[in-house]
Write an enzyme that holds these catalytic residues in place. Structure first.
Site, PDB file in Angstrom:
ATOM      1  N   ARG A 179      87.491  11.018  30.049  1.00 50.51           N
ATOM      2  CA  ARG A 179      87.772  12.507  30.127  1.00 50.51           C
ATOM      3  C   ARG A 179      87.356  12.778  28.456  1.00 50.51           C
ATOM      4  NH1 ARG A 179      90.697  15.305  33.414  1.00 50.51           N
ATOM      5  NH2 ARG A 179      91.937  16.347  31.881  1.00 50.51           N
ATOM      6  N   ARG A 205      82.638  11.329  19.236  1.00 54.58           N
ATOM      7  CA  ARG A 205      81.789  12.011  18.436  1.00 54.58           C
ATOM      8  C   ARG A 205      81.445  11.326  17.195  1.00 54.58           C
ATOM      9  NH1 ARG A 205      84.534  17.101  19.916  1.00 54.58           N
ATOM     10  NH2 ARG A 205      84.044  17.497  21.972  1.00 54.58           N
ATOM     11  N   ARG A 228     102.707  10.981  37.873  1.00 55.26           N
ATOM     12  CA  ARG A 228     103.432  10.971  36.546  1.00 55.26           C
ATOM     13  C   ARG A 228     104.168  12.597  36.714  1.00 55.26           C
ATOM     14  NH1 ARG A 228     105.591   7.105  34.376  1.00 55.26           N
ATOM     15  NH2 ARG A 228     105.604   8.077  32.326  1.00 55.26           N
ATOM     16  N   ARG A 280     103.169  15.160  22.969  1.00 54.05           N
ATOM     17  CA  ARG A 280     102.565  16.131  22.147  1.00 54.05           C
ATOM     18  C   ARG A 280     103.418  17.339  21.988  1.00 54.05           C
ATOM     19  NH1 ARG A 280      97.442  17.079  26.541  1.00 54.05           N
ATOM     20  NH2 ARG A 280      98.804  17.086  28.601  1.00 54.05           N
ATOM     21  N   GLU A 294     106.374  17.654  24.948  1.00 55.78           N
ATOM     22  CA  GLU A 294     106.077  17.013  26.279  1.00 55.78           C
ATOM     23  C   GLU A 294     106.434  15.732  26.338  1.00 55.78           C
ATOM     24  OE1 GLU A 294     102.217  18.246  27.666  1.00 55.78           O
ATOM     25  OE2 GLU A 294     102.399  16.112  28.544  1.00 55.78           O
ATOM     26  N   TYR A 299      92.631  14.031  40.278  1.00 57.84           N
ATOM     27  CA  TYR A 299      93.027  14.530  38.774  1.00 57.84           C
ATOM     28  C   TYR A 299      92.054  15.623  38.291  1.00 57.84           C
ATOM     29  CZ  TYR A 299      94.201  13.750  33.716  1.00 57.84           C
ATOM     30  OH  TYR A 299      94.756  13.877  32.484  1.00 57.84           O
ATOM     31  N   ASP A 305      90.534  19.071  36.775  1.00 58.79           N
ATOM     32  CA  ASP A 305      90.906  19.973  36.164  1.00 58.79           C
ATOM     33  C   ASP A 305      90.788  21.345  36.815  1.00 58.79           C
ATOM     34  OD1 ASP A 305      91.128  18.553  33.752  1.00 58.79           O
ATOM     35  OD2 ASP A 305      88.939  18.708  33.262  1.00 58.79           O
TER      36      ASP A 305
HETATM   37  N1  UDP Z   1      94.488  10.008  25.180  1.00 58.97           N
HETATM   38  C1  UDP Z   1      94.878   9.460  24.240  1.00 58.97           C
HETATM   39  N2  UDP Z   1      95.306   9.882  23.138  1.00 58.97           N
HETATM   40  C2  UDP Z   1      95.259  11.322  22.808  1.00 58.97           C
HETATM   41  C3  UDP Z   1      94.976  12.117  23.906  1.00 58.97           C
HETATM   42  C4  UDP Z   1      94.470  11.523  25.047  1.00 58.97           C
HETATM   43  O1  UDP Z   1      94.883   8.190  24.529  1.00 58.97           O
HETATM   44  O2  UDP Z   1      95.344  11.636  21.674  1.00 58.97           O
HETATM   45  C5  UDP Z   1      94.123   9.253  26.353  1.00 58.97           C
HETATM   46  C6  UDP Z   1      95.469   9.275  27.531  1.00 58.97           C
HETATM   47  O3  UDP Z   1      95.128   7.995  28.110  1.00 58.97           O
HETATM   48  C7  UDP Z   1      95.097  10.451  28.285  1.00 58.97           C
HETATM   49  C8  UDP Z   1      93.694  10.629  28.742  1.00 58.97           C
HETATM   50  O4  UDP Z   1      93.245  10.262  27.323  1.00 58.97           O
HETATM   51  O5  UDP Z   1      95.897  10.437  29.555  1.00 58.97           O
HETATM   52  C9  UDP Z   1      93.131  12.145  28.900  1.00 58.97           C
HETATM   53  O6  UDP Z   1      93.693  12.850  28.006  1.00 58.97           O
HETATM   54  P1  UDP Z   1      93.483  14.489  28.227  1.00 58.97           P
HETATM   55  O7  UDP Z   1      93.660  15.254  27.028  1.00 58.97           O
HETATM   56  O8  UDP Z   1      92.151  14.926  29.167  1.00 58.97           O
HETATM   57  O9  UDP Z   1      94.608  14.658  29.264  1.00 58.97           O
HETATM   58  P2  UDP Z   1      95.477  16.142  29.936  1.00 58.97           P
HETATM   59  O10 UDP Z   1      95.011  17.161  28.947  1.00 58.97           O
HETATM   60  O11 UDP Z   1      94.891  16.221  31.267  1.00 58.97           O
HETATM   61  O12 UDP Z   1      96.810  15.596  29.856  1.00 58.97           O
END
Ligand code: UDP
Length: 374
Positions: free
Chosen positions: A175, A179, A253, A284, A307, A355, A357
């Site tokens: 996901r 870069r 979760r 976060r 969170e 999952y 979006d």
């Molecule tokens: N992830 C990570 N570090 C980060 C952000 C995301 O390891 O700083 C991993 C983590 O396993 C997460 C996944 O990438 O569940 C997908 O992140 P995304 O931001 O897409 O999750 P969402 O916004 O749906 O919670």
């Protein structure tokens, strides 16, 4: 009201299907939701102390490549021009997330150029000899090498999923892009933004049709037996709950948010700050005012939400499908049960245990309507 169609759940999937049935079939639709608001997990409310719009279930950024989805939603409200950027904190230092050239150069204290990244990372991941990554950890290491994985992914993922990253599906990490440039937008989709007048107004407009009636605080399982004969049901709640968990629970979760009104005009300079260290208990911090740079916050204060990810149990809000091998087997059994029901369709993140979006949920709902409303 006499109705032929019952939508269970007033989230983004339910609102899309209700709108299409009302408009395309011109038939009466009842939308019910067990909560006291529409919009599902995209719901937002206004914080009384500051006037800031707070996303009640965590930050929801709308982004899509699909013109069809974008055009559809724009009929019910315009979007602002917000572009999502995330900063992550690791051992007291801040970096761009997803991993980009700034993240790599700052982390290693070097100044690689874009064309040098591939070799640099290949050198790091070659030590691991992963040719066909089978899980989240292997996939992440093959993309960014072990050091960056351990700094930015391992701790965050352990907190988020409370599960060994070796047992998680590789698709979770794909996901996130990786870069070789300083590009720091989280999403690259052509269409992005936040509803100009807020999420709740957008959903209100979707349901604002003479053929649609909405009833909140209404539990489907309490009214199931009284439904009109031949009523078509579009169920966007948890699929295992529909069948009384007869094949066991699917694993989710859940999240908990700790809200604060901070006595400063700007707390972190970004709408989302990730915390990669395992010893910081939250994943976060959201700071909602940054989602609407076009709005003025005159309160001199700002709303944040820490969170916390947690195990789901019955009664908690399900957010993320964990999708273990056991879940996949249980899901197959539920899907077989579902296929036997002629008048019930299972849709959305909860109904399909996917999952999704937001845009994928809308697209799936629109396609479902294309195929089933004729
Ligand atoms: N992830 C990570 N570090 C980060 C952000 C995301 O390891 O700083 C991993 C983590 O396993 C997460 C996944 O990438 O569940 C997908 O992140 P995304 O931001 O897409 O999750 P969402 O916004 O749906 O919670």
């Amino acid at each position: 009201m006499e109705y032929k169609h019952l939508i269970v759940g007033a989230g983004i999937t339910g609102c899309t299907i209700a709108q299409r049935i009302a408009e395309d079939l011109g038939e009466k639709v009842l939308v019910i939701d067990i909560r006291d608001h529409i919009g599902g997990n995209c719901h937002s409310h206004i914080n009384a102390e500051t006037g800031v719009e707070v996303h009640s279930y965590g930050t929801h950024i709308f982004h899509t490549k699909e013109k069809r989805v974008w055009d559809f939603l724009n009929r019910f409200g315009e979007f602002n021009s917000y572009r999502h950027k995330v900063v992550t904190t690791y051992q007291g230092r801040t970096f761009h997330m997803p991993v980009n050239l700034q993240t790599i150069n700052s982390f290693f204290g070097i100044s690689l150029r874009p064309h040098e990244v591939e070799n640099f990372i290949a050198g790091k991941s070659a030590e691991e000899n992963i040719t066909d990554p089978q899980n989240l950890e292997e996939k992440a290491i093959s993309l960014i090498g072990r050091e960056l994985y351990e700094a930015f992914v391992k701790g965050y993922t352990l907190k988020q999923w409370e599960c060994d990253p070796k047992k998680l599906d590789a698709s979770i990490i794909t996901r996130l892009p990786f870069r070789h440039t300083y590009e720091c937008d989280y999403f690259t989709d052509r269409y992005q933004g936040l509803p100009w007048n807020g999420y709740t107004k957008l959903f209100k407009n979707m349901l604002d049709h003479e053929q649609i009636e909405t009833k909140l605080n209404t539990d489907f399982f309490a009214i199931k037996e009284e439904l009109p004969e031949n009523c078509k049901i579009y169920y966007t709640g948890p699929v295992d709950k529909y069948f009384g968990y007869c094949h066991g629970e699917l694993t989710w979760r859940s999240l908990r948010f700790e809200y604060r009104v901070e006595a400063v005009p700007d707390y972190q300079g970004s709408s989302v700050m990730n915390y990669a260290d395992i010893d910081v208990p939250y994943t976060r911090i959201h700071e909602y005012q940054h989602l609407h740079p076009e709005r003025e916050n005159k309160s001199g204060r700002t709303v944040t939400a820490r969170e916390f990810s947690m195990k789901w149990k019955q009664g908690d809000e399900p957010y993320y499908p964990v999708n273990t091998d056991g879940d996949r087997k249980r899901l197959e059994l539920y899907l077989k049960e579902a296929a036997r029901l002629k008048n019930v369709h299972f849709l959305g993140r909860l109904g399909q245990y996917k999952y999704y979006d937001m845009d994928k949920a809308v697209l799936a709902a629109l396609k479902f309507c294309d195929e089933n409303l004729a």
